[in-house]
Design a protein around this motif. Structure first.
Motif, short mmCIF file in Angstrom:
data_model
loop_
_atom_site.label_atom_id
_atom_site.label_comp_id
_atom_site.label_asym_id
_atom_site.label_seq_id
_atom_site.Cartn_x
_atom_site.Cartn_y
_atom_site.Cartn_z
N SER A 144 5.03 -6.02 1.58
CA SER A 144 5.31 -5.04 2.62
C SER A 144 6.72 -4.50 2.51
N SER A 145 7.55 -5.15 1.66
CA SER A 145 8.92 -4.66 1.48
C SER A 145 9.02 -3.54 0.46
N LEU A 146 7.91 -3.11 -0.15
CA LEU A 146 7.92 -2.03 -1.14
C LEU A 146 8.37 -0.75 -0.44
N THR A 147 9.32 -0.10 -1.07
CA THR A 147 9.87 1.12 -0.47
C THR A 147 9.14 2.35 -0.98
N CYS A 199 1.27 -0.42 8.27
CA CYS A 199 0.59 -1.01 9.41
C CYS A 199 -0.84 -1.43 9.09
N LEU A 200 -1.13 -1.63 7.78
CA LEU A 200 -2.44 -2.13 7.34
C LEU A 200 -2.19 -3.32 6.43
N ASP A 201 -3.18 -4.16 6.30
CA ASP A 201 -3.06 -5.29 5.38
C ASP A 201 -3.97 -5.15 4.17
N ILE A 225 -1.83 -6.12 1.06
CA ILE A 225 -0.41 -6.05 1.42
C ILE A 225 -0.01 -7.40 2.02
N THR A 226 0.94 -8.03 1.43
CA THR A 226 1.40 -9.32 1.94
C THR A 226 2.41 -9.12 3.05
#
Length: 721
Positions: A144-147, A199-201, A225-226
């Motif tokens: 989730s930290s991917l920019t 906002c999705l996993d 998405i972690t």
């Protein structure tokens, strides 16, 4: 062009030179094209020229085979030369149906023999592209930290024909499609947002590759998405929020429960009822898990536009937004004490059996409150009235008649109680009195009236009167003031009830019509007699008039009689528009009858023979002396008989002088006292002046006897008329 061709031929013949044919050659005798090609493609360059420098043109002569793509090839200008080109969309290049096409090109100058050349177009098979690796289901995890701009996955593919490959991407769910993109040439899938805002996993990517001829795929890439970010949640929204109406402000009405994995929660509230939303406090909060809804204004259930406020609430943590929550804020009713007054406490109603609604003014805040009405049993003698418990209208139980002695004349006061749904009460009172109203229609004393008039009665004559009565006692309001209306055309009834003649009618006419009586009552209004009065008027002949004095002569008497008759007829039939002409015709007829009688009496007599025939061949006697002549002329001695003269043949036809030519003179020895005016008609006086004859003898030369026979023949006895 045609002139140039003719000139070229003439030059060849004139100078006996050799005219050369045009030449054509193609740079590519064999051209290649892949099946499925969907763009225009040049196949071969064409050079068409003429040694004589004549203008040339190139065209497609034949194409073999003709299917399935005979219309796919054409010639067009490409620089100073021409090109054979494949035209996309005109047909289908399918190697299984036609592996090649032979195209014959023709070059002509329209003078010499055309030159031709053949180009073979070979259709090459085209293989589809392939994914590398060939697996079509891929699983992938990303943090989730991917920019924004970070690579999520690289898709690779190859094509055996070295065709260019394009990549297409489909994202599930569709709401996230705008967050990701794929490079159409390289196949790299990248993020357009920070993954914290996703906002999705879980996401799914579907990739399709194409070489322009074939579409391959899709390749499915499942992305997890972690440690994903999630949107805030409202645990008790998407619901109906009800609360009672209040007068105080800043009262807590409802508390929203908000949760989020981050520390900051914000929300936005919108409503289609902007005025209703202004009643409440819904300001944003920071790092809160609960938010109270309070009122900024007094809440009134009876203010209908502000009673219900539909709101939409959306939460956010700065990255992720919740789905919209729909919350309805509804104010509930609280029972309040009513109040009843009257615009007027004194009510006057018409006599009879009546029902009326007093002019209530109900002041209460409970708009949809129920009400029950009754008389106060402790202070009101309800007899003879009743009240409707649902509407509050009051009715009389007996039929009051003010026109009778036993009427109620004094007012009566009624005390009324109203009870609402919460058993809260309000009281009022009303005083009732009865009025003499117009409740009786006029009534005719007789239902049938007859009268008469003559054909000579004068217009405006009063023929008779009709009368009606009214049982109402009050005349101040016009209850028993009566007037009349009715019309039969030539006869009408005026307001006073007089039957008036408008126009006389011929004798024997009967005019029958209806008349009504009306009163001038004001409350509740005027009334008309229920039954009409039938009026019948009989028209009789005019009274006889004195006859005129007798006339001197029969002719005059007849004319006088006719004139008198005509005068009587004129009086009895005054309305006949042709009466004047009838009288004139009668007078002229009488005049001509008199003249005809005189002519027959004066000139109609003829000598008749023994057989009684007119104009017989026998000699007639002398005419009977005219009694109208003077005595002197009648006593005149007869003339001596003159010697007979030989008869002279006359040019005019034989006949009476006065009847056939008027002044025709048949006897030259006639003695006239005065010469007649031969331009006018004869009169009886002219006959007296024509001595000795009163009628010219009628002689028929065809039937007259000889002089000798006439001398010896005995005379006939003639009758003179």
């Amino acid at each position: 062009m045609a002139c140039f061709v003719v000139q070229a031929v003439l030059l060849c013949l004139l100078f006996q030179t050799v005219c050369l044919s045009p030449t054509i050659w193609t740079y590519d005798k064999i051209a290649y094209i892949k099946e499925g090609t969907n763009v225009n493609t040049d196949l071969s360059v064409i050079n068409c020229s003429d040694p004589d420098t004549n203008p040339t043109s190139t065209y497609l002569k034949t194409i073999v085979p003709t299917t399935p793509c005979s219309g796919c090839f054409n010639i067009y200008k490409c620089g100073t030369l021409e090109c054979l080109q494949y035209r996309a969309g005109k047909g289908t290049l399918d190697r299984s149906q036609a592996a090649s096409y032979l195209v014959t090109l023709s070059c002509t100058d329209t003078i010499e023999t055309a030159a031709t050349d053949v180009v073979e177009i070979v259709v090459l098979s085209n293989g589809p592209p392939e994914f590398v690796p060939g697996a079509l289901n891929i699983s992938k995890t990303i943090p989730s930290s991917l920019t924004a701009g970070g690579l999520i996955y690289q898709v690779s593919a190859k094509d055996i024909d070295n065709d260019a490959i394009t990549y297409k991407l489909k994202v599930t769910p569709a709401s996230a499609a705008s967050h990701y993109v794929i490079d159409q040439k390289t196949g790299a899938i990248t993020s357009k947002i920070d993954m914290m805002a996703e906002c999705l996993d879980f996401l799914t990517f579907e990739v399709t590759i194409s070489d322009g001829q074939h579409d391959v795929g899709p390749m499915v890439i499942d992305v997890e998405i972690t440690n994903p970010n999630t949107a805030p949640v409202a645990a008790n929204l998407d619901t109906l929020i009800q609360f009672n109406e209040v007068d105080a402000t800043k009262t807590t009405l409802y508390t929203m429960l908000l949760t989020d994995d981050k520390s900051t929660v914000k929300y936005n509230v919108t409503s289609s009822n902007a005025d209703g939303l202004l009643q409440y406090s819904l300001s944003a909060c920071t790092a809160c898990t609960a938010k109270a809804i309070t009122n900024l204004l007094p809440l009134d259930y009876e203010n209908t536009p502000l009673r219900v406020t539909d709101t939409t609430v959306q939460l956010t943590d700065g990255y992720c937004s919740s789905p919209p929550y729909n919350a309805r804020l509804q104010i509930m009713d609280v029972n309040e004490k009513p109040n009843v007054t009257l615009t007027s406490n004194i009510i006057q109603i018409c006599e009879g059996k009546q029902e009326f609604l007093p002019p209530y003014i109900i002041s209460e805040q409970d708009t949809y409150d129920t009400r029950r009405w009754s008389f106060d049993p402790l202070t009101t003698n309800m007899d003879p009235f009743s009240i409707d418990p649902n509407t509050g209208s009051i009715r009389t139980l007996i039929d009051y008649d003010v026109d009778k002695p036993a009427a109620m004349t004094s007012p009566k006061t009624l005390n009324i109680i109203m009870v609402d749904k919460g058993d809260l009460t309000a009281t009022t009172s009303v005083t009732v009195s009865f009025l003499d109203c117009n409740d009786n229609a006029p009534l005719f004393k007789s239902s049938f009236y007859t009268g008469s008039a003559t054909a000579c009665s004068a217009p405006g004559s009063k023929l008779l009167s009709i009368t009606a009565t009214d049982k109402d006692l009050t005349s101040t309001t016009g209850n028993n003031v009566i007037y009349y209306e009715g019309s039969g055309g030539s006869v009408t009834v005026n307001a006073a009830g007089d039957v008036i003649l408008n126009e006389p009618m011929p004798a024997g006419t009967v005019v029958t019509f209806n008349a009504y009586a009306y009163d001038r009552g004001q409350v509740p209004g005027p009334l008309r007699s229920v039954n009409p009065a039938v009026i019948s008027i009989n028209f009789t002949p005019c009274p006889p008039t004195p006859s005129p004095a007798p006339a001197v002569t029969a002719v005059t008497a007849a004319a006088t009689t006719v004139a008198t008759t005509a005068a009587v007829s004129s009086t009895s039939k005054k309305s006949d528009s042709n009466l004047a002409w009838i009288i004139l015709a009668a007078l002229l007829g009488t005049l001509f009858l008199g003249l005809l009688g005189f002519l027959l009496w004066r000139y109609g007599a003829r000598c008749l023979d023994a057989c009684g025939k007119v104009n017989c061949d026998k000699q007639c006697c002398r005419p009977r002396p005219n009694r109208l002549l003077t005595p002197e002329i009648e006593r005149r001695p007869p003339l001596q008989k003159q010697p007979e003269q030989p008869a002279e043949k006359e040019a005019d036809p034989v006949g009476p002088g006065f009847l056939f030519g008027f002044w025709k003179e048949r006897y030259p020895d006639d003695d006239f006292k005065h010469l007649p005016d031969r331009k006018r008609l004869p009169t009886p006086g002219d006959m007296e002046a024509h001595y000795p004859h009163t009628l010219d003898p009628v002689e028929d030369p065809l039937s007259s006897p000889s002089p000798a026979a006439a001398a010896g023949a005995p005379k006939k006895n003639c009758i003179v008329m």
